[in-house]
Design an enzyme around this catalytic site. Structure first.
Site, PDB file in Angstrom:
ATOM      1  N   TYR A  55       0.814  -1.213   0.000  1.00 44.14           N
ATOM      2  CA  TYR A  55       0.000   0.000   0.000  1.00 44.14           C
ATOM      3  C   TYR A  55       0.845   1.259   0.000  1.00 44.14           C
ATOM      4  CZ  TYR A  55      -4.640  -2.062   0.747  1.00 44.14           C
ATOM      5  OH  TYR A  55      -5.825  -2.704   0.597  1.00 44.14           O
ATOM      6  N   GLY A  56       2.001   1.204   0.648  1.00 46.26           N
ATOM      7  CA  GLY A  56       2.820   2.400   0.780  1.00 46.26           C
ATOM      8  C   GLY A  56       3.309   2.972  -0.533  1.00 46.26           C
TER       9      GLY A  56
ATOM     10  N   CYS B  24      -4.048  -0.811   9.461  1.00 44.28           N
ATOM     11  CA  CYS B  24      -3.029  -0.364   8.506  1.00 44.28           C
ATOM     12  C   CYS B  24      -2.977   1.157   8.563  1.00 44.28           C
ATOM     13  CB  CYS B  24      -3.382  -0.838   7.100  1.00 44.28           C
ATOM     14  SG  CYS B  24      -2.334  -0.178   5.784  1.00 44.28           S
TER      15      CYS B  24
ATOM     16  N   THR C 217      -1.340   3.300   6.607  1.00 44.55           N
ATOM     17  CA  THR C 217      -1.465   3.937   5.296  1.00 44.55           C
ATOM     18  C   THR C 217      -2.927   3.999   4.867  1.00 44.55           C
ATOM     19  OG1 THR C 217       0.733   3.180   4.643  1.00 44.55           O
ATOM     20  CG2 THR C 217      -0.764   3.820   2.887  1.00 44.55           C
TER      21      THR C 217
ATOM     22  N   CYS D  14       3.494   1.926  11.113  1.00 44.10           N
ATOM     23  CA  CYS D  14       3.010   0.901  10.188  1.00 44.10           C
ATOM     24  C   CYS D  14       2.814  -0.341  11.032  1.00 44.10           C
ATOM     25  CB  CYS D  14       4.021   0.639   9.069  1.00 44.10           C
ATOM     26  SG  CYS D  14       3.615  -0.810   8.036  1.00 44.10           S
ATOM     27  N   THR D  15       1.680  -1.009  10.894  1.00 46.99           N
ATOM     28  CA  THR D  15       1.406  -2.151  11.770  1.00 46.99           C
ATOM     29  C   THR D  15       2.358  -3.317  11.539  1.00 46.99           C
ATOM     30  OG1 THR D  15      -0.326  -2.892  10.227  1.00 46.99           O
ATOM     31  CG2 THR D  15      -1.022  -1.572  12.135  1.00 46.99           C
ATOM     32  N   HIS D  16       3.059  -3.318  10.405  1.00 48.15           N
ATOM     33  CA  HIS D  16       4.085  -4.338  10.191  1.00 48.15           C
ATOM     34  C   HIS D  16       5.294  -4.136  11.115  1.00 48.15           C
ATOM     35  CE1 HIS D  16       2.043  -5.318   6.375  1.00 48.15           C
ATOM     36  NE2 HIS D  16       2.800  -6.407   6.328  1.00 48.15           N
TER      37      HIS D  16
END
Length: 270
Positions: free
Chosen positions: A48-49, A80, A82, A194-196
């Site tokens: 998405y980024g 998310c 983003t 960012c949730t990652h």
């Protein structure tokens, strides 16, 4: 709300571009261990980024509309940053259920920092958003906020959940992108926007220069979900969670173990 039977209780829906939202799901399950869960990953749209605001403003509400129609959740969470900073209001306008977003934890970081210099790691789309400017103006106007886009961390986190070793060069470069800026040597708090990224907390800490506190919004999001569903009487036992992908089910195979650790053992394609 009256108590529902386990098979009828509507689920909580979590949505992300990949598996980063598991960081939000894990915090939510701590508070709501018996809530039925549907986790949706838009692997067909990853990353998405790198997408434009227009693309995401159209894609995210459309996908969530389809997911809500299929799974009939009681609440949806856009896990998310983003997608939330770009499409949250579009999604809320399109759905008739509560929608919780994920935004950079600028307010708690501002309250926590001792040096007054905060770092923010996010995707390219997140760090450039006016929404982030607004949060900084409202909650950290007397602080220095240094931003750095580190989209490579998304892939590093995904690799870790596949059981692989994350690329240490990518992690070091991400941290250097913050600390090599003017005043970067004074950073004492880093926002993982960012949730990652919380999935790489240990690796990021190893790459930091000096002692740094990392902060993300997962616990706060979980509390918000719990508050909005405080009148729901969940089943006495948690049922099998569902993981749904927009991509090929075969592509999800390397993540199955990590996903199953979060209670999602049923896999479907949207």
């Amino acid at each position: 709300m009256t108590e529902a039977q386990a098979g009828e209780c509507p689920p909580l829906l979590f949505f992300d571009s990949g598996v980063g939202g598991l960081s939000v799901l894990s915090e939510t399950v701590k508070l709501l261990p018996h809530a039925p869960i549907v986790y949706a990953a838009d692997y067909a749209g990853l990353p998405y980024g790198m997408k434009t605001e227009a693309e995401l403003a159209a894609r995210v509400p459309a996908l969530l509309g389809r997911l809500v129609e299929r799974y009939k959740p009681i609440l949806a969470t856009i896990a998310c940053n983003t997608a939330s900073t770009i499409a949250l209001e579009h999604v809320r306008s399109a759905l008739d259920i509560p929608v919780v977003g994920t935004v950079p934890a600028i307010k708690p970081a501002s309250e926590q920092t001792l040096t007054g210099v905060i770092g923010l790691l996010g995707t390219q789309a997140t760090v450039r958003q006016p929404y982030v400017d607004k949060l900084a103006a409202n909650f950290a106007s007397d602080k220095i906020l240094l931003r750095h886009a580190a989209p490579g961390l998304v892939y590093a986190a995904e690799a870790k959940l596949r059981g692989e070793k994350p690329d240490t060069d990518v992690i070091r470069e991400a941290m250097a992108g913050l600390f090599d800026q003017v005043d970067g040597d004074r950073i004492d708090t880093v926002i993982l926007a960012c949730t990652h990224f919380p999935l790489l907390r240990d690796e990021l800490a190893d790459a930091a220069t000096g002692s740094v506190a990392f902060i993300d919004g997962a616990a706060g999001i979980a509390r918000r979900i719990a508050y909005l569903t405080k009148d729901v009487r969940w089943p006495v036992e948690r049922r099998e969670g569902i993981f749904v992908t927009t991509g090929d089910l075969g592509d999800v195979a390397p993540y199955r173990s990590a996903i199953a650790d979060h209670g999602n053992t049923r896999f479907e394609k949207l």
